[in-house]
Motif scaffolding. Structure first.
Motif, PDB file in Angstrom:
ATOM      1  N   ASN A  68      -5.969   5.764 -89.974  1.00 54.17           N
ATOM      2  CA  ASN A  68      -6.316   6.702 -91.050  1.00 54.17           C
ATOM      3  C   ASN A  68      -7.782   7.137 -90.983  1.00 54.17           C
ATOM      4  OD1 ASN A  68      -3.689   6.503 -92.114  1.00 54.17           O
ATOM      5  ND2 ASN A  68      -4.260   4.687 -93.312  1.00 54.17           N
ATOM      6  N   PRO A 105      -9.506   9.749 -88.656  1.00 52.49           N
ATOM      7  CA  PRO A 105      -9.490  10.699 -87.543  1.00 52.49           C
ATOM      8  C   PRO A 105     -10.890  10.899 -86.963  1.00 52.49           C
ATOM      9  CG  PRO A 105      -9.278  11.855 -89.627  1.00 52.49           C
ATOM     10  CD  PRO A 105      -9.166  10.395 -89.940  1.00 52.49           C
ATOM     11  N   GLU A 124      -6.361  12.142 -84.455  1.00 56.26           N
ATOM     12  CA  GLU A 124      -5.938  10.786 -84.763  1.00 56.26           C
ATOM     13  C   GLU A 124      -5.916   9.970 -83.471  1.00 56.26           C
ATOM     14  OE1 GLU A 124      -5.402   9.321 -87.540  1.00 56.26           O
ATOM     15  OE2 GLU A 124      -5.438  11.011 -88.960  1.00 56.26           O
ATOM     16  N   GLU A 128      -4.588   6.967 -81.501  1.00 55.10           N
ATOM     17  CA  GLU A 128      -3.398   6.127 -81.557  1.00 55.10           C
ATOM     18  C   GLU A 128      -3.548   4.999 -80.543  1.00 55.10           C
ATOM     19  OE1 GLU A 128      -0.188   8.724 -80.820  1.00 55.10           O
ATOM     20  OE2 GLU A 128      -0.528   9.964 -82.604  1.00 55.10           O
TER      21      GLU A 128
END
Length: 467
Positions: free
Chosen positions: A370, A372, A394, A396
């Motif tokens: 959460n 970015p 984002e 990951e």
């Protein structure tokens, strides 16, 4: 006999009175208040004066009296919207006019005046002043007369495209193109037809044709004409010409055509898609794609300063030009500052420890969740303007941490990041040394055995080997 004589005298007197009355009546019915000189405007060229254009007046001067006239001077006194023209005299002379001239006799004078460019349609008065002499010698008399003539001014019918609200049309995107048409003349316009065309066929109207109608446009008024247009998706960025045609009708129902041109620039800004690509040994790789319809020149990808992340090393990279549909990879050494923020909030930072030592932390799935990463893209468009686009990506990451690259002694991501590898190397080296010692002992036992040592010595050696 006396009666006849008296009657004859009365008749003769009546005749002279009638003749005098006829002469006076003829003079009073003339165009100028003179008993012997008539001044008339016989021609106007053009028939109606036009704003901003000259007008020529033809004036006839006729002596209808019973006496000869001399030194006749005729002067035109113009008033707004008329003025004199440089090099053209407003005063002209006639040296002599005989008495009792017919219509085809007399003098003819021409005067030129300039009509003001802003004159409105209508009629305007001009005075013509005439001076002349009657008689000879000391008995001559100078007379001055004034005559007022009327000139008609026809309004100027002219319209122009004053502004185009949008001079830039994006490729393959529906745009609105607005023309503001202004009646810059001095007369109303009616039944106007406005049309335009791109000779190269790059810019075309959509949802309608390229023709618009204006029923009435008063002098000084403006009207907005709106078109929905689109540029060809395969168009090369650049400046394109629009040929504009206006057909207008004046108050006499005469059609006039005005042709003009305007330029519009096809091609504009573009857009980018930025996504997380991969991470490897402290590097975060981002995929940057040009998803717009225009080429991007001198593309620069940067990771600006932000709260949750810090870049180790260079925070910008130039990737060159990106055609529409092209993509590239930009990599950065990104660290998390979440641990530092937590330490500062709790006040648990060790006193005397450098702040930089706690600002950097390996990226983990928890530290990027959460949060970015802000990315900034700068490029030059087809017009040569520098454009900045901000994006958020984002990150990951899978479970665990992503090791950071070494930055020097005393910092996270330094030699401590290689400790696991060093331990493995040490263990492997130790195992190799131990194995070599075992092999040497076995060889020693074989040598002793081949030397026929007694059993007690062999047992002792085997016991030693076991130990």
């Amino acid at each position: 006999m006396r009666k006849f004589s008296l009657l004859a005298i009365l008749l003769l007197f009546s005749i002279f009175i009638c003749l005098g009355a006829g002469t006076a009546l003829g003079a009073s019915n003339g165009n100028i208040n003179s008993s012997s000189l008539q001044v008339n405007m016989t021609k106007q060229n053009p028939d109606t004066a036009r704003p901003g254009e000259p007008v020529e007046l033809t004036v006839s001067v006729q002596n209808v009296g019973t006496k000869d006239l001399k030194d006749i001077t005729v002067k035109v006194n113009p008033e707004y919207p008329f003025t004199g023209i440089s090099g053209q005299s407003l005063e002209k002379s006639i040296s002599y006019l005989n008495a009792r001239q017919d219509d085809n006799e007399g003098g003819v004078l021409k005067f030129k005046l300039m009509t003001d460019a802003g004159a409105s349609a209508g009629t305007y008065d001009i005075d013509i002043v005439t001076t002349y002499k009657s008689g000879s010698g000391s008995s001559s008399t100078t007379y001055t007369t004034r005559k007022t003539i009327t000139l008609e001014v026809r309004g100027k019918e002219y319209a122009q495209i004053v502004t185009i609200d949008k001079a830039n049309i994006d490729i393959a995107k529906e745009e609105t193109l607005e023309f503001i048409v202004t009646n810059t003349g001095t007369s109303p316009l009616k039944n106007m037809v406005i049309s335009w065309k791109d000779p190269e066929g790059v810019v075309l109207p959509v949802y309608s044709d390229n023709t618009k109608y204006i029923k009435y446009l008063d002098a000084g008024e403006s009207v907005k004409i709106v078109y929905a247009v689109m540029a060809d998706v395969n168009a090369e960025p650049g400046l394109y010409t629009l040929d504009i045609n206006m057909v207008l009708e004046d108050y006499e129902s005469n059609e006039n055509t005005i042709n003009t041109t305007a330029g519009v620039f096809v091609g504009g800004e573009t857009d980018f898609d930025v996504s997380f690509s991969e991470s490897d040994e402290g590097e975060v790789s981002l995929s940057v794609a040009n998803v717009g319809n225009n080429i991007a020149y001198s593309v620069k990808v940067s990771v600006p300063k932000q709260e949750n992340y810090k870049v180790s090393g260079s925070s910008s990279t130039i990737v060159g030009n990106l055609e529409k549909g092209d993509y590239t990879i930009a990599s950065f050494d990104v660290l998390s500052t979440q641990g530092a923020e937590a330490s500062q909030e709790s006040g648990s930072r060790i006193p005397g420890t450098a702040k930089a030592g706690v600002e950097e932390e390996n990226l983990t799935a928890a530290s990027v969740q959460n949060k970015p990463l802000k990315v900034q893209i700068e490029y030059t468009d087809a017009k040569g303007e520098r454009i900045t686009v901000d994006k958020e990506v984002e990150l990951e990451l899978s479970g665990g941490s992503m090791p950071a690259q070494a930055e020097g002694p005393g910092k996270r991501g330094g030699i401590s990041s290689y400790l696991p590898y060093i331990a493995v190397i040490l263990l492997a080296g130790g195992a190799l040394v131990y194995r070599r010692k075992i092999q040497e002992k076995i060889q020693l036992m074989k040598n002793k055995k081949s030397g026929n040592k007694n059993p007690g010595e062999q047992k002792t050696d085997i016991k030693t080997l076991r130990d």
